[in-house]
Write an enzyme that holds these catalytic residues in place. Structure first.
Site, PDB file in Angstrom:
ATOM      1  N   LYS A   1      37.579  44.044  44.167  1.00  0.00           N
ATOM      2  CA  LYS A   1      38.048  43.356  45.373  1.00  0.00           C
ATOM      3  C   LYS A   1      38.686  44.345  46.347  1.00  0.00           C
ATOM      4  O   LYS A   1      39.378  45.283  45.944  1.00  0.00           O
ATOM      5  CB  LYS A   1      39.066  42.282  44.968  1.00  0.00           C
ATOM      6  CG  LYS A   1      39.569  41.401  46.114  1.00  0.00           C
ATOM      7  CD  LYS A   1      40.527  40.349  45.572  1.00  0.00           C
ATOM      8  CE  LYS A   1      41.075  39.434  46.649  1.00  0.00           C
ATOM      9  NZ  LYS A   1      41.992  38.403  46.101  1.00  0.00           N
ATOM     10  N   SER A  60      43.856  32.887  43.527  1.00  0.00           N
ATOM     11  CA  SER A  60      42.713  33.538  44.168  1.00  0.00           C
ATOM     12  C   SER A  60      41.661  34.094  43.224  1.00  0.00           C
ATOM     13  O   SER A  60      40.627  34.567  43.680  1.00  0.00           O
ATOM     14  CB  SER A  60      43.204  34.666  45.091  1.00  0.00           C
ATOM     15  OG  SER A  60      43.852  34.125  46.207  1.00  0.00           O
ATOM     16  N   SER A  94      41.053  33.975  47.445  1.00  0.00           N
ATOM     17  CA  SER A  94      40.635  35.030  48.354  1.00  0.00           C
ATOM     18  C   SER A  94      39.676  36.042  47.726  1.00  0.00           C
ATOM     19  O   SER A  94      39.143  36.918  48.405  1.00  0.00           O
ATOM     20  CB  SER A  94      41.869  35.775  48.880  1.00  0.00           C
ATOM     21  OG  SER A  94      42.567  36.419  47.828  1.00  0.00           O
TER      22      SER A  94
END
Length: 495
Positions: A102, A201, A177
């Site tokens: 990420k 997330s 996210s």
């Protein structure tokens, strides 16, 4: 049990089996466990695995926007693994396994933008601890995945890159996210990805895309620099609630990644020892019988989509039946969303963001909203004492029950251009109110996993959250391991 590297007689790279070449579809169905075992045994070539991963990425990502950067040394990374194997040197428990990272997680040889114009050209000088450990374990880092700007918002919007789209219907959001990491795994670009979870997330996009996503107990996986580095304005937020963890297509793969990245590090003051826990053994262990299990569908007064309620309740009952557990439906603890909002506000680097953001700079809607706020003394008080109340409320519940099961998300995936569903079951909700069962576990630091519970009438994945007492990670993983994910189904992409 961690995959052990098999010592081999020194040979040339040509000794890898000629039939180890894979087309992208064959590769996409392989688990991380299968890849690492095959590479370590010499029956799979890490270079061919890397090529298949890049082919799969080229095939599906242009329409989905999971990646914001593809590493330029993927083949070289794989070649180093192959050279180790050919020389009889153990290549590690993730030998040759493609992994995505990420874009909130620091990588020293790749950009780390945090999804923000403030860091458009930023390249960290050091890896995050988890990335260091992935490299040491023989993983091949494919690239960086799309996310919300600084992690604000349960979607994949940021001002730098096109928004990540759901692989089953590109008109929908995959959740965030950690949006890009989830889509990278769900489409078979890589079997594992690192996500981060400050309020759900990892678990949210796992639910929306039919994956396993695990947030271990706070401190099990150390985190640095990221939100712990005061020299990174904006990124240095979420400090007291952030976790790093895996997204995978099955629980064993998630546990395998955790076995690599977990364990204390002096740079993270929250990190704790993990000597009490064999992650992979937990994934294969028989879950104990006779547990008392609570299923709580309704949290913080937020409505639940009827299909989500029906599917998760049925999945919870089925899971309890399989392990001869007592099934109960008590009222959920009262943990107002305002407590979480206050903790996020208290953790946000307002001064750093305001000093760094130039006039007229285009920031995401979520970050812009945050910057317009002026935290009050009452919010800081609620961030501290309200959090204490939340921890006590969860402690009271968990004293009575061994496990807590909930819908991971209160709704189904919604249109990708929205910040929230707007309403659930005909009732209007706030933009940040559709994941009411996720954020409490960040306030308490308890272990929590989202696993596939089933599908909606339109074929969209629905997730079940499994929560354990503080440090009861092994129990959460052993129960999550009962859920079998059809990885072939997870790689379907609708154009």
């Amino acid at each position: 049990m961690m995959v052990a590297a098999r010592a081999m007689a020194a040979t040339s790279l040509a000794s890898f089996r000629k039939d180890s070449r894979l087309n992208p579809q064959e590769y996409a169905a392989l688990s991380a466990r299968e890849i690492a075992a095959g590479v370590n045994a010499g029956s799979l070539c890490p270079i061919e695995i890397a090529k298949a991963a890049l082919s799969r990425l080229d095939e599906v990502d242009p329409q989905l926007n999971a990646f914001v950067y593809v590493a330029n040394d993927v083949i070289q990374q794989a070649r180093k693994v192959a050279e180790k194997i050919a020389s009889g040197i153990p290549a590690g428990p993730l030998a040759g396994v493609p992994v995505a990272v990420k874009d909130l997680i620091s990588t020293k040889d790749m950009p780390t933008t945090f999804g923000s114009p403030l860091y458009r050209d930023y390249r960290p000088s050091v890896d995050d601890i988890a990335v260091e450990r992935l490299r040491a374990a023989g993983a091949v880092l494919i690239g960086k995945t799309n996310c919300s700007e600084f992690g604000y918002g349960g979607f994949g919007h940021n001002p730098l890159f096109p928004t990540t789209r759901h692989p089953l219907d590109p008109r929908l959001t995959p959740g965030g996210s950690s949006a890009g990491s989830a889509v990278a795994v769900a489409t078979g670009i890589c079997p594992l990805a690192l996500g981060s979870d400050g309020g759900g997330s990892i678990r949210l996009p796992a639910s929306f895309t039919g994956l396993v996503g695990i947030k271990a107990s706070m401190g099990r996986v150390p985190l640095w620099p990221g939100c712990r580095d005061p020299e990174l304005p904006g990124a240095s937020s979420w400090e007291s609630i952030e976790h790093i963890g895996p997204l995978a297509r099955d629980t064993y793969d998630a546990a395998l990644l955790l076995s690599v990245i977990a364990g204390p590090d002096a740079r993270d003051r929250y990190s704790i020892p993990c000597a009490d826990l064999d992650w992979c053994a937990a994934a294969e262990a028989t879950a104990p019988s006779g547990l008392r299990v609570a299923f709580c569908a309704d949290w913080a007064g937020v409505p639940v989509d009827p299909e989500v309620r029906e599917v998760t309740r049925a999945a919870a009952r089925s899971l309890c039946a399989r392990i001869s557990a007592e099934f109960h439906e008590p009222a959920a603890p009262v943990i107002p969303l305002e407590i979480f909002r206050s903790v996020v506000a208290a953790d946000t680097d307002y001064l750093g963001l305001r000093r760094s953001a130039a006039d007229g700079m285009h920031l995401s809607r979520a970050v812009s909203r945050m910057l317009r706020q002026i935290p009050t003394p009452e919010q800081y008080h609620l961030a501290r004492f309200g959090r204490m109340q939340a921890v006590l409320a969860m402690t009271d519940l968990m004293q009575e029950f061994d496990l807590l099961l909930t819908p991971s998300v209160a709704c189904l995936p919604f249109p990708v251009d929205l910040d929230s569903p707007g309403s659930i079951d005909g009732i209007a909700i706030a933009d940040d109110a559709w994941t009411p069962a996720l954020f409490p576990m960040n306030l308490t630091g308890q272990p929590a996993a989202s696993v596939p519970a089933g599908q909606s009438s339109k074929g969209l994945p629905i997730g079940l959250q499994i929560v354990g007492r503080h440090l009861a990670d092994a129990l959460v993983i052993s129960v999550a391991g009962l859920v079998r994910v059809n990885s072939v189904e997870r790689v379907r992409v609708v154009s």
